[in-house]
Design a protein around this motif. Structure first.
Motif, PDB file in Angstrom:
ATOM      1  N   TYR A 174     -10.827 -13.532  24.883  1.00 10.75           N
ATOM      2  CA  TYR A 174      -9.691 -12.951  25.611  1.00 10.75           C
ATOM      3  C   TYR A 174      -8.781 -12.172  24.658  1.00 10.75           C
ATOM      4  CZ  TYR A 174      -5.091 -12.802  27.823  1.00 10.75           C
ATOM      5  OH  TYR A 174      -3.871 -12.395  28.296  1.00 10.75           O
ATOM      6  N   LYS A 175      -8.471 -12.776  23.502  1.00 14.94           N
ATOM      7  CA  LYS A 175      -7.602 -12.096  22.528  1.00 14.94           C
ATOM      8  C   LYS A 175      -8.236 -10.800  22.043  1.00 14.94           C
ATOM      9  CE  LYS A 175      -4.918 -15.861  20.528  1.00 14.94           C
ATOM     10  NZ  LYS A 175      -4.643 -16.586  19.287  1.00 14.94           N
ATOM     11  N   ARG A 176      -9.539 -10.819  21.814  1.00 16.39           N
ATOM     12  CA  ARG A 176     -10.226  -9.607  21.361  1.00 16.39           C
ATOM     13  C   ARG A 176     -10.211  -8.546  22.456  1.00 16.39           C
ATOM     14  NH1 ARG A 176     -15.140 -10.678  17.167  1.00 16.39           N
ATOM     15  NH2 ARG A 176     -13.934 -11.887  15.685  1.00 16.39           N
ATOM     16  N   ALA A 177     -10.407  -8.971  23.688  1.00 21.62           N
ATOM     17  CA  ALA A 177     -10.387  -8.019  24.803  1.00 21.62           C
ATOM     18  C   ALA A 177      -9.007  -7.377  24.930  1.00 21.62           C
ATOM     19  CB  ALA A 177     -10.779  -8.716  26.103  1.00 21.62           C
ATOM     20  N   ARG A 178      -7.966  -8.179  24.779  1.00 22.34           N
ATOM     21  CA  ARG A 178      -6.598  -7.638  24.840  1.00 22.34           C
ATOM     22  C   ARG A 178      -6.350  -6.638  23.711  1.00 22.34           C
ATOM     23  NH1 ARG A 178      -2.283 -10.187  27.508  1.00 22.34           N
ATOM     24  NH2 ARG A 178      -1.266  -8.358  26.629  1.00 22.34           N
TER      25      ARG A 178
END
Length: 186
Positions: A174-178
């Motif tokens: 999720y953090k990477r996608a953000r």
């Protein structure tokens, strides 16, 4: 007409087949019967090539530090884009290079696809987070039903991979996608 004349008349259009040809045909038919039957495939599947993550890291380092010697490689770029959320294949240092690389990404289709994929991953985590907060079992049944009928093989494999991830790894994705969304929206 005599009997031999009638035979000649009936066999007039037929050609003589040698004994060795007949034996070869019989042997071929017997081999077919003995061999296990397998369903014929309509298309041949290409062999899956497993890329070494260090090759992708070298590609990114060369892009960053030695642009004169760097040469674009579509296969490597595709591999990087496909695996940029996987912390085991691309560590934190490699991911920071990926975000820089994505800023200069050429081609509207590639950018659109990367943004759509990052958005899908971020939304999936948010749905997962909601299901966890409401006492769910971690699998959003409604979200799972949404695309099951028309799901492609890749989407199905992605769902299976997602279910196997730990909470920590889901959060990392999720953090990477953000971060990818943040970089490409600028």
């Amino acid at each position: 007409m005599t009997e031999s004349a009638e035979k000649k008349k009936r066999n007039k259009g037929k050609k003589h087949i040698s004994k060795h040809v007949l034996k070869a045909r019989e042997a071929k038919e017997e081999a077919k019967k003995e061999a296990p039957q397998k369903a014929p495939s309509k298309t041949k599947k290409p062999k899956a090539v497993v890329k070494d993550p260090s090759e992708a890291m070298d590609y990114l380092k060369q892009w960053k530090h030695d642009k004169g010697a760097w040469k674009f490689n579509k296969n490597t770029q595709s591999w990087i884009i496909r695996h940029m959320y996987d912390a085991e294949k691309l560590d934190k240092a490699a991911f920071s290079l990926v975000t820089e690389y994505l800023q200069g990404l050429q081609g509207g289709t590639a950018k659109t696809w990367v943004v759509a994929d990052a958005t899908k991953r971020a939304l999936r985590y948010k749905e997962y987070e909601k299901s966890q907060g409401t006492g769910g079992d971690g699998d959003s049944k409604d979200a799972e039903k949404k695309g099951t009928d028309n799901a492609t093989k890749d989407e199905t494999e992605d769902r299976i991979r997602w279910k196997k991830l730990s909470d920590h790894d889901k959060r990392k994705e999720y953090k990477r996608a953000r971060k990818v969304l943040e970089v490409l929206k600028e």
